[in-house]
Design an enzyme around this catalytic site. Structure first.
Site, PDB file in Angstrom:
ATOM      1  N   HIS A 166      -5.009 -18.214   9.167  1.00  0.00           N
ATOM      2  CA  HIS A 166      -5.599 -17.377   8.333  1.00  0.00           C
ATOM      3  C   HIS A 166      -5.434 -15.829   8.583  1.00  0.00           C
ATOM      4  O   HIS A 166      -6.367 -14.955   8.399  1.00  0.00           O
ATOM      5  CB  HIS A 166      -7.105 -17.964   8.503  1.00  0.00           C
ATOM      6  CG  HIS A 166      -7.549 -19.329   8.215  1.00  0.00           C
ATOM      7  ND1 HIS A 166      -8.033 -19.849   7.347  1.00  0.00           N
ATOM      8  CD2 HIS A 166      -7.450 -19.975   9.210  1.00  0.00           C
ATOM      9  CE1 HIS A 166      -8.240 -21.171   7.631  1.00  0.00           C
ATOM     10  NE2 HIS A 166      -7.916 -21.389   8.793  1.00  0.00           N
ATOM     11  N   SER A 287      10.507   8.197   2.048  1.00  0.00           N
ATOM     12  CA  SER A 287       9.804   8.591   1.122  1.00  0.00           C
ATOM     13  C   SER A 287       9.972  10.067   0.286  1.00  0.00           C
ATOM     14  O   SER A 287      10.836  10.678   1.109  1.00  0.00           O
ATOM     15  CB  SER A 287       8.059   8.690   1.390  1.00  0.00           C
ATOM     16  OG  SER A 287       7.608   9.573   0.315  1.00  0.00           O
ATOM     17  N   LYS A 293       7.570   8.284   6.361  1.00  0.00           N
ATOM     18  CA  LYS A 293       7.648   7.097   5.744  1.00  0.00           C
ATOM     19  C   LYS A 293       9.091   6.404   6.369  1.00  0.00           C
ATOM     20  O   LYS A 293      10.051   7.033   6.248  1.00  0.00           O
ATOM     21  CB  LYS A 293       7.429   7.098   4.467  1.00  0.00           C
ATOM     22  CG  LYS A 293       5.886   7.071   3.926  1.00  0.00           C
ATOM     23  CD  LYS A 293       5.023   6.355   4.506  1.00  0.00           C
ATOM     24  CE  LYS A 293       5.120   5.078   3.810  1.00  0.00           C
ATOM     25  NZ  LYS A 293       4.701   4.965   2.347  1.00  0.00           N
ATOM     26  N   GLU A 300      10.598  -5.800   0.779  1.00  0.00           N
ATOM     27  CA  GLU A 300       9.798  -5.878  -0.544  1.00  0.00           C
ATOM     28  C   GLU A 300      10.491  -6.203  -1.960  1.00  0.00           C
ATOM     29  O   GLU A 300      10.102  -6.962  -2.652  1.00  0.00           O
ATOM     30  CB  GLU A 300       9.042  -4.555  -0.695  1.00  0.00           C
ATOM     31  CG  GLU A 300       8.245  -4.160   0.162  1.00  0.00           C
ATOM     32  CD  GLU A 300       8.108  -2.522   0.191  1.00  0.00           C
ATOM     33  OE1 GLU A 300       7.161  -2.365  -0.797  1.00  0.00           O
ATOM     34  OE2 GLU A 300       8.519  -1.770   0.786  1.00  0.00           O
TER      35      GLU A 300
END
Ligand code: ARG
Length: 468
Positions: A166, A287, A293, A300
């Protein structure tokens, strides 16, 4: 292009005999599959060489014509390979293109090649040959990934990390154990693809348009020449079946599900909230606005492209659903779907493997994370159980202690012995070594368990399985 007058094609179609008018230009473009089926040129030519050889062996074609055809086809293959011959965009498909080019080169003999054959069995053959080759490439890429994951698991067998259910800290594990779960999934992916290829590996050639032929062909001979395990046993099925595309795409979809789950974890683990891993700079991006970043774009994109592969599968399932037998032009849609799924899987694997191979695991961070969240609570209950208390009773006592620890803002390892003893006389000094993270992990030696020893056994199993 709206409002423009439709242009009629001047080039004569192979089937022009029956027609009075040429095909409309837009309809012709719409109908053509050359831009995507041209990638099967080598398989198309290979199949035609086997077919011509069979025709001559059976006395359907003269040996002289066979020689001309085979030489002509070999020349076309060489010229396409070298870039000397480019695809004529006006051809309807790769089969028409090769045949027209052959006839241009060798004359009448070229027109005899299509005896006892149809594009329906020809295309069914070409896709099988093509996918058989490509499936082997995908399997090789998955093997590389399994080895990269397995190497990381071996390197990190002694790294202690929280295991989750979980997405809540559950029990301590070797970080390598978590990684080996992916190796096992990927091994099954290899099995699924190899299994799909086994069922795919039957030659449909000789099914002809749908009903076989009156010529004395020898389908088995063609099948043997092309490395098939046999022939398809019903000519209608031979030309109508695309199960092999669906099976392969299903296997690809399951593979992508695994890569997507793995990607999701890579994304989580590389976040500041976790910091369990650092991805190599070569597999991350920055970024355009936020200077700090370091984004896990590769993971992704793999996660994102998973949807695309599912879409390819769903698209073809839907195309085939409700199609009457035998061949229908709808089936031309099979190729873009299966090729896209294939290309996507290959692209993902080619980036995913080095991303995994170069990632760094932060063992101190995973260890600290394992110290929190009471992930040794099961082991504390097991401690009481091993001293004779029924597990349910032990479970309840430990639950109460966890509640007290939360109030006191301490962990089980810091809870004093006297306080433990107030709950049960079975508690003794040795409880602290029993609930130490190292003990919890390294005593999990049950077959397939989370200990470092088990990880190394799994590593050996996987390497042996891959013949390494
Ligand atoms: N380009 C076609 C396809 O991909 C080849 C088969 C065409 N057969 C036909 N009867 N029109 O499906």
């Amino acid at each position: 292009m709206r409002g423009r007058q439709s242009v009629f094609l001047i080039m004569e179609k192979m089937w022009a005999g029956r027609f009075e008018k040429a095909l409309d230009k837009k309809a012709d473009d719409f109908n053509s599959s050359l831009r995507f089926d041209c990638r099967m040129y080598a398989q198309d030519i290979k199949g035609s060489i086997a077919h011509a050889t069979m025709l001559a062996k059976q006395g359907i074609l003269s040996n002289a014509d066979k020689e001309l055809i085979i030489d002509g086809l070999a020349g076309i293959l060489e010229d396409i390979d070298s870039g000397k011959l480019t695809f004529d965009t006006e051809a309807e498909d790769i089969h028409m293109f090769v045949e027209a080019e052959l006839t241009k080169r060798i004359g009448d003999a070229g027109k005899r090649l299509h005896t006892a054959r149809s594009r329906n069995d020809q295309v069914a053959l070409d896709i099988r040959l093509y996918l058989r080759d490509k499936a082997a490439e995908v399997v090789a890429l998955i093997k590389e990934l399994v080895l990269a994951v397995t190497n990381q698991a071996e390197k990190n067998a002694d790294v202690i990390a929280p295991g989750y259910t979980h997405l809540q800290r559950a029990q301590p594990i070797s970080f390598g154990h978590h990684l080996m779960a992916y190796s096992m999934m990927l091994l099954r992916d290899i099995g699924r693809i190899e299994d799909a290829v086994k069922r795919m590996n039957f030659s449909p050639l000789g099914s002809c348009a749908l009903a076989g032929t009156t010529y004395p062909t020898n389908r088995m001979f063609v099948a043997e020449q092309l490395g098939f395990d046999g022939i398809t046993r019903n000519s209608i099925d031979g030309v109508s079946d695309r199960d092999f595309c669906l099976e392969l795409m299903s296997a690809f979809s399951i593979l992508m599900t695994h890569l997507s789950r793995f990607s999701e974890e890579i994304i989580l683990w590389s976040s500041w909230e976790f910091k369990f891993i650092d991805l190599d700079d070569s597999y991350t991006t920055g970024s355009s606005i936020m200077p700090q970043k370091k984004n896990p774009d590769m993971a992704e994109l793999v996660r994102g492209k998973t949807g695309r592969v599912f879409g390819d599968l769903m698209g073809l399932l839907t195309t085939l659903k409700g199609l009457p037998l035998a061949y229908n032009k709808d089936m031309q849609e099979d190729k873009e779907a299966v090729f896209d799924a294939l290309d996507t899987v290959v692209m993902c694997l080619e980036v995913f493997t080095p991303m995994i191979a170069t990632m760094q695991v932060n063992g101190d961070v995973t260890y600290r994370a394992a110290q929190k969240g009471f992930i040794n609570a099961t082991d504390l209950a097991d401690y009481l159980t091993k001293k004779g208390m029924p597990f349910r009773a032990a479970y309840k006592i430990v639950g109460t202690i966890v509640g007290e620890c939360i109030k006191k803002d301490c962990v089980l390892d810091e809870y004093p012995l006297e306080a433990y003893k107030a709950h049960s006389e079975l508690f003794a000094e040795d409880l602290y070594t029993e609930i130490a993270l190292e003990t919890c992990v390294n005593k999990r030696n049950s077959a397939g368990g989370a200990s470092a020893k088990s990880v190394l056994e799994q590593v050996a199993y996987v390497r042996e399985n891959l013949g390494e």
